[in-house]
Design a protein around this motif. Structure first.
Motif, mmCIF file in Angstrom:
data_model
loop_
_atom_site.group_PDB
_atom_site.id
_atom_site.type_symbol
_atom_site.label_atom_id
_atom_site.label_comp_id
_atom_site.label_asym_id
_atom_site.label_seq_id
_atom_site.Cartn_x
_atom_site.Cartn_y
_atom_site.Cartn_z
ATOM 1 N N ALA A 1 0.826 -1.209 0.000
ATOM 2 C CA ALA A 1 0.000 0.000 0.000
ATOM 3 C C ALA A 1 0.863 1.262 0.000
ATOM 4 C CB ALA A 1 -0.928 -0.008 1.219
ATOM 5 N N GLY A 2 1.909 1.273 0.818
ATOM 6 C CA GLY A 2 2.795 2.433 0.861
ATOM 7 C C GLY A 2 3.554 2.630 -0.435
ATOM 8 N N GLY A 3 3.964 1.529 -1.065
ATOM 9 C CA GLY A 3 4.672 1.623 -2.344
ATOM 10 C C GLY A 3 3.798 2.218 -3.438
ATOM 11 N N VAL A 4 2.540 1.793 -3.481
ATOM 12 C CA VAL A 4 1.616 2.338 -4.485
ATOM 13 C C VAL A 4 1.385 3.834 -4.231
ATOM 14 C CG1 VAL A 4 -0.778 2.262 -5.299
ATOM 15 C CG2 VAL A 4 0.503 0.143 -4.966
ATOM 16 N N ALA A 5 1.138 4.189 -2.970
ATOM 17 C CA ALA A 5 0.903 5.604 -2.650
ATOM 18 C C ALA A 5 2.154 6.442 -2.931
ATOM 19 C CB ALA A 5 0.490 5.742 -1.189
ATOM 20 N N GLY A 6 3.316 5.922 -2.585
ATOM 21 C CA GLY A 6 4.556 6.645 -2.847
ATOM 22 C C GLY A 6 4.854 6.795 -4.320
ATOM 23 N N ASN A 7 4.512 5.783 -5.105
ATOM 24 C CA ASN A 7 4.714 5.844 -6.557
ATOM 25 C C ASN A 7 3.845 6.932 -7.162
ATOM 26 O OD1 ASN A 7 4.521 5.329 -9.410
ATOM 27 N ND2 ASN A 7 5.358 3.296 -9.018
ATOM 28 N N ILE A 8 2.606 7.001 -6.734
ATOM 29 C CA ILE A 8 1.685 8.030 -7.256
ATOM 30 C C ILE A 8 2.202 9.422 -6.876
ATOM 31 C CG2 ILE A 8 -0.640 8.990 -7.020
ATOM 32 C CD1 ILE A 8 -1.587 6.041 -6.680
#
Length: 110
Positions: free
Chosen positions: A96-103
C-alpha cells in the motif's frame, strides 16, 4: 588478621537476569529484550541502506521506496498492536505504501 572471602566478580553479564528492582526476569522477558534489540539493529541497517541507495533514483522511484518502507513499518506496528502477524502487516503495508509513494513521486516528477 582475619581474611574475608571475596565474592566472585559481578559483571554485567552475570547480572543480566536481574531487573532494576532486584527481582529476577523471566525467560520470556529476556527473549523479548533480545528480539527488540535485533529488531532495532535491523531497522537501523535497513534505514542506512535505504538512504545510501536512494541517491541515484528518480523522484518516482524514491517515492515508491520511501512509501514502501514507511508502509511496512506502519503495517507491522499496527498488526503487532492488533495481535496479528507482524510479517503480514509489513507486507500489506509495504504494498500500500509503495503504491501511494509511486503516485506521489510521479506527481513530483512532472
Amino acid at each position: 588478621m582475619v581474611r574475608r572471602q571475596s565474592r566472585p566478580c559481578e559483571t554485567a553479564r552475570h547480572r543480566d537476569h536481574l531487573v532494576r528492582d532486584g527481582r529476577a526476569r523471566s525467560a520470556e522477558e529476556q527473549v523479548a529484550e533480545v528480539n527488540m534489540k535485533r529488531s532495532l539493529l535491523f531497522a537501523a541497517v535497513l534505514t542506512a541502506a535505504g538512504v545510501i541507495g536512494c541517491t541515484s533514483m528518480t523522484p518516482q522511484q524514491q517515492g515508491t521506496m520511501s512509501g514502501a518502507a514507511i508502509g511496512a513499518a506502519a503495517g507491522a506496528g499496527i498488526a503487532a498492536i492488533a495481535g496479528g502477524s507482524g510479517w503480514t502487516g509489513a507486507a500489506v503495508g509495504a504494498v500500500a505504501g509503495g503504491v501511494a509513494g509511486n503516485i506521489r513521486g510521479s506527481k513530483q516528477q512532472k
